[in-house]
Scaffold this motif. Structure first.
Motif, short mmCIF file in Angstrom:
data_model
loop_
_atom_site.label_atom_id
_atom_site.label_comp_id
_atom_site.label_asym_id
_atom_site.label_seq_id
_atom_site.Cartn_x
_atom_site.Cartn_y
_atom_site.Cartn_z
N MET A 1 0.83 -1.25 0.03
CA MET A 1 -0.02 -0.15 -0.03
C MET A 1 0.88 1.31 0.06
N SER A 2 0.78 2.22 -0.83
CA SER A 2 1.67 3.49 -0.81
C SER A 2 0.88 4.52 0.11
N ASP A 3 1.98 5.42 0.51
CA ASP A 3 1.58 6.48 1.51
C ASP A 3 1.19 7.63 0.34
N PRO A 4 -0.31 8.07 0.81
CA PRO A 4 -0.53 9.10 -0.04
C PRO A 4 -0.03 10.50 0.26
N LEU A 5 0.95 10.66 1.32
CA LEU A 5 1.72 11.74 1.54
C LEU A 5 3.17 11.78 0.70
N LEU A 6 3.32 10.72 0.27
CA LEU A 6 4.79 10.70 -0.59
C LEU A 6 4.74 11.57 -1.84
N PRO A 7 3.57 11.67 -2.68
CA PRO A 7 3.78 12.38 -3.93
C PRO A 7 3.73 14.03 -3.39
N VAL A 8 3.19 14.43 -2.07
CA VAL A 8 3.18 15.89 -1.80
C VAL A 8 4.54 15.92 -1.24
N LEU A 9 5.19 15.36 -0.55
CA LEU A 9 6.29 15.38 -0.04
C LEU A 9 7.24 15.60 -1.29
N LEU A 10 7.21 14.93 -2.40
CA LEU A 10 8.14 14.98 -3.24
C LEU A 10 7.85 16.01 -4.46
N ALA A 11 6.51 16.40 -4.23
CA ALA A 11 6.19 17.72 -5.37
C ALA A 11 6.63 18.96 -4.63
N VAL A 12 6.46 18.98 -3.28
CA VAL A 12 6.59 20.52 -2.71
C VAL A 12 8.22 20.92 -3.08
N PRO A 13 9.36 20.34 -2.92
CA PRO A 13 10.54 20.95 -3.15
C PRO A 13 10.67 21.05 -4.63
N VAL A 14 9.94 19.98 -5.45
CA VAL A 14 10.21 20.59 -7.10
C VAL A 14 9.62 22.01 -7.45
N VAL A 15 8.24 22.12 -6.76
CA VAL A 15 7.61 23.56 -7.20
C VAL A 15 8.37 24.68 -6.58
N VAL A 16 8.98 24.47 -5.23
CA VAL A 16 9.77 25.64 -4.76
C VAL A 16 10.96 26.05 -5.32
N LEU A 17 11.53 24.86 -5.89
CA LEU A 17 12.57 25.06 -6.48
C LEU A 17 12.44 25.90 -7.78
N ALA A 18 11.60 25.20 -8.48
CA ALA A 18 11.09 25.78 -9.79
C ALA A 18 10.72 27.18 -9.94
N CYS A 19 10.01 27.53 -8.74
CA CYS A 19 9.64 28.86 -8.54
C CYS A 19 10.57 29.97 -8.50
N GLN A 20 11.87 29.44 -7.50
CA GLN A 20 12.85 30.44 -7.20
C GLN A 20 13.67 30.18 -8.51
N ALA A 21 13.74 29.24 -9.07
CA ALA A 21 14.49 29.72 -10.61
C ALA A 21 13.97 30.46 -11.41
N GLY A 22 12.65 30.20 -11.83
CA GLY A 22 12.13 31.12 -12.51
C GLY A 22 11.70 32.60 -12.15
N GLY A 23 11.72 32.79 -10.72
CA GLY A 23 11.87 33.99 -10.01
C GLY A 23 13.24 34.67 -10.64
N ARG A 24 14.25 34.11 -10.47
CA ARG A 24 15.82 34.62 -10.62
C ARG A 24 16.20 34.77 -12.07
N ALA A 25 15.27 34.05 -12.88
CA ALA A 25 15.44 34.09 -14.37
C ALA A 25 14.91 35.15 -14.87
N VAL A 26 13.57 35.65 -14.40
CA VAL A 26 13.04 36.90 -15.01
C VAL A 26 13.70 38.40 -14.31
N ARG A 27 14.11 37.83 -13.12
CA ARG A 27 14.69 39.07 -12.46
C ARG A 27 16.04 39.51 -13.41
N LEU A 28 16.51 38.53 -14.10
CA LEU A 28 17.75 39.15 -15.08
C LEU A 28 17.06 39.85 -16.13
N LEU A 29 15.80 39.51 -16.58
CA LEU A 29 15.27 40.32 -17.54
C LEU A 29 14.58 41.47 -17.23
N GLY A 30 14.70 41.97 -15.86
CA GLY A 30 14.23 43.34 -15.36
C GLY A 30 12.77 43.37 -14.88
#
Length: 82
Positions: A1-30
């Motif tokens: 039986m799989s843990d329903p919390l596992l996909p959430v725990l894996l998705a949160v760091p991916v979303v946070v890192l992607a948002c930080q990378a996107g924020g830094r990228a567009v900051r370079l564009l002003g």
């Protein structure tokens, strides 16, 4: 039986890192970082990810239940959950 919390725990760091990378990228564009964060969320969401990689999207963006239509929506325009 799989843990329903596992996909959430894996998705949160991916979303946070992607948002930080996107924020830094567009900051370079002003632009404010929130623009890049919104773009990263759109790219990771079921609309684009589901189009590019359906198996990945169905794993990370599973619908939990069928939404009920708002009271003002005509019943013919609301998709059914069949």
């Amino acid at each position: 039986m799989s843990d329903p919390l596992l996909p959430v725990l894996l998705a949160v760091p991916v979303v946070v890192l992607a948002c930080q990378a996107g924020g830094r990228a567009v900051r370079l564009l002003g632009q404010p970082p929130v623009i890049g964060e919104i773009l990263a969320g759109t790219l990771l969401g079921p609309s684009l990810l589901g189009w590019l990689a359906p198996p990945s999207s169905s794993t990370s963006c599973r619908p939990r239940s069928c939404p009920s239509p708002p009271p003002w929506a005509p019943s013919a325009s609301w998709p059914s959950c069949s």
